[in-house]
Design a protein around this motif. Structure first.
Motif, short mmCIF file in Angstrom:
data_model
loop_
_atom_site.label_atom_id
_atom_site.label_comp_id
_atom_site.label_asym_id
_atom_site.label_seq_id
_atom_site.Cartn_x
_atom_site.Cartn_y
_atom_site.Cartn_z
N MET A 1 0.86 -1.19 0.00
CA MET A 1 0.00 0.00 0.00
C MET A 1 0.89 1.23 0.00
SD MET A 1 -3.24 1.04 0.63
CE MET A 1 -4.25 2.00 1.71
N ALA A 2 0.83 2.01 -1.07
CA ALA A 2 1.71 3.17 -1.16
C ALA A 2 1.27 4.23 -0.16
CB ALA A 2 1.65 3.72 -2.58
N ARG A 3 2.26 4.89 0.45
CA ARG A 3 1.91 5.97 1.37
C ARG A 3 1.81 7.27 0.58
NH1 ARG A 3 6.35 5.00 5.92
NH2 ARG A 3 7.56 4.65 4.05
N GLU A 4 0.92 8.13 1.02
CA GLU A 4 0.71 9.36 0.28
C GLU A 4 0.98 10.58 1.14
OE1 GLU A 4 -2.60 8.01 -2.97
OE2 GLU A 4 -3.25 9.12 -1.22
N VAL A 5 1.40 11.62 0.47
CA VAL A 5 1.69 12.89 1.16
C VAL A 5 0.98 13.98 0.37
CG1 VAL A 5 3.53 14.58 1.43
CG2 VAL A 5 3.87 12.29 2.22
N ALA A 6 0.42 14.95 1.06
CA ALA A 6 -0.25 16.04 0.37
C ALA A 6 0.75 16.85 -0.42
CB ALA A 6 -0.96 16.94 1.38
N GLU A 7 0.34 17.24 -1.63
CA GLU A 7 1.29 17.97 -2.47
C GLU A 7 1.63 19.34 -1.90
OE1 GLU A 7 0.12 18.41 -6.47
OE2 GLU A 7 2.03 19.33 -7.03
N SER A 8 0.70 19.91 -1.14
CA SER A 8 1.02 21.23 -0.61
C SER A 8 2.18 21.16 0.37
CB SER A 8 -0.20 21.87 0.04
OG SER A 8 -0.93 20.93 0.75
N CYS A 9 2.44 19.99 0.95
CA CYS A 9 3.62 19.87 1.82
C CYS A 9 4.89 20.05 1.01
CB CYS A 9 3.67 18.49 2.47
SG CYS A 9 2.31 18.17 3.56
N ILE A 10 4.94 19.41 -0.17
CA ILE A 10 6.14 19.53 -1.00
C ILE A 10 6.31 20.98 -1.46
CG2 ILE A 10 7.25 18.71 -3.08
CD1 ILE A 10 6.89 16.51 -1.20
N ASP A 11 5.21 21.61 -1.86
CA ASP A 11 5.29 23.00 -2.29
C ASP A 11 5.83 23.87 -1.17
OD1 ASP A 11 2.16 22.90 -4.14
OD2 ASP A 11 4.22 22.50 -4.76
N SER A 12 5.31 23.64 0.04
CA SER A 12 5.75 24.48 1.16
C SER A 12 7.19 24.23 1.52
CB SER A 12 4.86 24.22 2.38
OG SER A 12 3.52 24.32 2.03
N VAL A 13 7.62 22.96 1.47
CA VAL A 13 9.02 22.67 1.81
C VAL A 13 9.95 23.34 0.80
CG1 VAL A 13 10.76 20.86 1.91
CG2 VAL A 13 8.63 20.55 3.07
N ASN A 14 9.60 23.26 -0.48
CA ASN A 14 10.45 23.87 -1.49
C ASN A 14 10.53 25.38 -1.29
OD1 ASN A 14 12.01 23.86 -3.83
ND2 ASN A 14 10.26 24.43 -5.07
N LEU A 15 9.39 25.98 -1.01
CA LEU A 15 9.32 27.41 -0.79
C LEU A 15 10.21 27.81 0.37
CD1 LEU A 15 5.82 29.02 -0.78
CD2 LEU A 15 7.48 29.82 0.82
N GLU A 16 10.08 27.08 1.46
CA GLU A 16 10.81 27.41 2.68
C GLU A 16 12.30 27.13 2.49
OE1 GLU A 16 9.16 29.11 4.76
OE2 GLU A 16 11.06 29.34 5.79
N LEU A 17 12.62 26.10 1.71
CA LEU A 17 14.02 25.80 1.40
C LEU A 17 14.69 27.00 0.76
CD1 LEU A 17 15.98 23.29 1.19
CD2 LEU A 17 15.15 23.02 -1.11
N VAL A 18 14.02 27.55 -0.24
CA VAL A 18 14.61 28.69 -0.93
C VAL A 18 14.70 29.89 0.00
CG1 VAL A 18 14.30 30.29 -2.83
CG2 VAL A 18 13.81 27.90 -3.16
N HIS A 19 13.64 30.15 0.75
CA HIS A 19 13.67 31.32 1.64
C HIS A 19 14.79 31.19 2.67
CE1 HIS A 19 9.36 32.99 1.09
NE2 HIS A 19 9.99 32.84 -0.03
N THR A 20 14.93 29.99 3.25
CA THR A 20 15.94 29.82 4.29
C THR A 20 17.33 30.00 3.73
OG1 THR A 20 14.49 28.30 5.41
CG2 THR A 20 16.78 28.27 6.06
N TYR A 21 17.62 29.30 2.62
CA TYR A 21 18.98 29.38 2.11
C TYR A 21 19.30 30.72 1.51
CZ TYR A 21 20.48 24.67 3.03
OH TYR A 21 20.89 23.53 3.66
N CYS A 22 18.36 31.29 0.77
CA CYS A 22 18.69 32.52 0.05
C CYS A 22 18.51 33.77 0.89
CB CYS A 22 17.82 32.64 -1.21
SG CYS A 22 18.20 31.36 -2.38
N MET A 23 17.67 33.71 1.91
CA MET A 23 17.45 34.94 2.63
C MET A 23 17.94 34.92 4.05
SD MET A 23 13.81 35.86 1.10
CE MET A 23 13.58 35.38 -0.59
#
Lengths: 176, 162
Positions: A1-23
């Motif tokens: 049974m594949a586990r699922e993750v909401a896509e908005s989590c990935i969007d938010s992690v990517n967003l925060e990744l850029v903000h943290t590293y770049c700013m």
């Protein structure tokens, strides 16, 4: 049974990744931030490549590996295929995605137009603003592509360009 | 100074304007479709609107004849909890209001024959604001915004409201 993750989590992690590293971590050193984010993408690309090619035979040449990235890999990660692939047959490939999933929600502030003056900015100015703003969010996908290709035995360098949101293109240069 | 803002030719929009306030009372978005009369400056107009909403909410909560707990004044409420007004109508316009659990207040001013807009306001919040503003990487939360995608989708959605 594949586990699922909401896509908005990935969007938010990517967003925060850029903000943290770049700013926050490296506000004065954008290249360092870019390399760090790209390195994270590289690791992820390595592992995803292993996962998605479990049952496949080895790739015959570079072109097969790139075509796999454009079709199956992109479909697994971003739920669509690359729209356009161009090459100069000398080791440079351009992968164009006309509606890149992580850029679909990026929109610039609407420019304020005063009455009577020239209506709107020229397309050049808006695309310059767009590529400046959105370029940071493409470091991770560049690392993703580089990691996957490295695992297939194709050493390369990947960079990205944004012309008009949400379309973007990735340029892969194979090292010989 | 009076600015007359008219709707485009051939549009049948019944919207007048939209305000969005954050928890602190700052107007983070103001969108106008048709507003021929502007009695106050933009800032005063927005402050007045926020003050009105605040007062009306506390008034309706205090006057509630059947409600149980009187929650904290000014705290955000879950949908359907507590007592809060959702629209008022005059002879020239109707004002519809919604407060989200995060403290965002959405106000939509339309013509007076408009029906109940509670579902529409919920849709505007969750499918347009959250999608195109909150998830926009270039947006800093709690600040005023003017995202193009938000404006585009909002216009498309309100065209079909009855």
């Amino acid at each position: 049974m594949a586990r699922e993750v909401a896509e908005s989590c990935i969007d938010s992690v990517n967003l925060e990744l850029v903000h943290t590293y770049c700013m926050r971590l490296h506000p004065t050193k954008p290249e360092l931030a870019a390399r760090r984010i790209e390195a994270i993408g590289f690791q992820v690309g390595l592992q995803l490549a292993e996962r998605y090619t479990k049952e496949r035979p080895r790739f015959a040449d570079h072109l097969e590996a790139i075509k796999f990235i454009c079709k199956d890999f992109w479909a697994e990660v971003f739920k669509k295929q690359i729209d356009n692939l161009k090459t100069n047959h000398r080791g440079v490939f351009v992968l164009q995605d006309n509606r890149f999933r992580w850029l679909t929600r990026v929109s610039l502030d609407a420019p304020t137009t005063s009455n009577g003056s020239a209506s709107g900015e020229s397309t050049q100015a808006t695309s310059a603003r767009a590529s400046q703003a959105a370029g940071q969010y493409l470091y991770f996908p560049c690392g993703l592509i580089r990691g996957a290709l490295t695992n297939f035995g194709v050493a390369c360098a990947v960079s990205a360009e944004v012309s008009t949101l949400p379309a973007c293109s990735f340029i892969v240069r194979i090292k010989v | 100074m009076q600015q007359a803002v008219g709707a485009g030719p051939g549009s049948s929009t019944r919207m007048r304007c939209l305000y969005m306030f954050n928890r602190q009372g700052v107007c983070v978005h103001y969108h106008v479709w048709l507003r021929p009369l502007n009695a106050l400056s933009r800032q005063e107009d927005q402050k007045l609107m926020f003050g009105l909403l605040f007062s009306l909410k506390s008034f309706t909560a205090k006057m509630d004849p059947v409600g149980g707990s009187k929650g904290q004044l000014g705290a955000a409420q879950l949908q359907g909890q507590g007592c809060s007004f959702h629209s008022f109508r005059t002879n020239t316009y109707k004002l519809s209001f919604m407060e989200t659990p995060t403290g965002m207040k959405i106000v939509l001013v339309t013509d007076q024959k408009m029906g109940d807009l509670r579902e529409a306001l919920k849709h505007i919040y969750s499918n347009i604001y959250v999608e195109y503003v909150v998830k926009n990487p270039l947006y800093t939360p709690e600040m005023p915004f003017k995202c193009e995608l938000f404006n585009l989708n909002l216009d498309n959605y309100v065209k079909n409201l009855t």
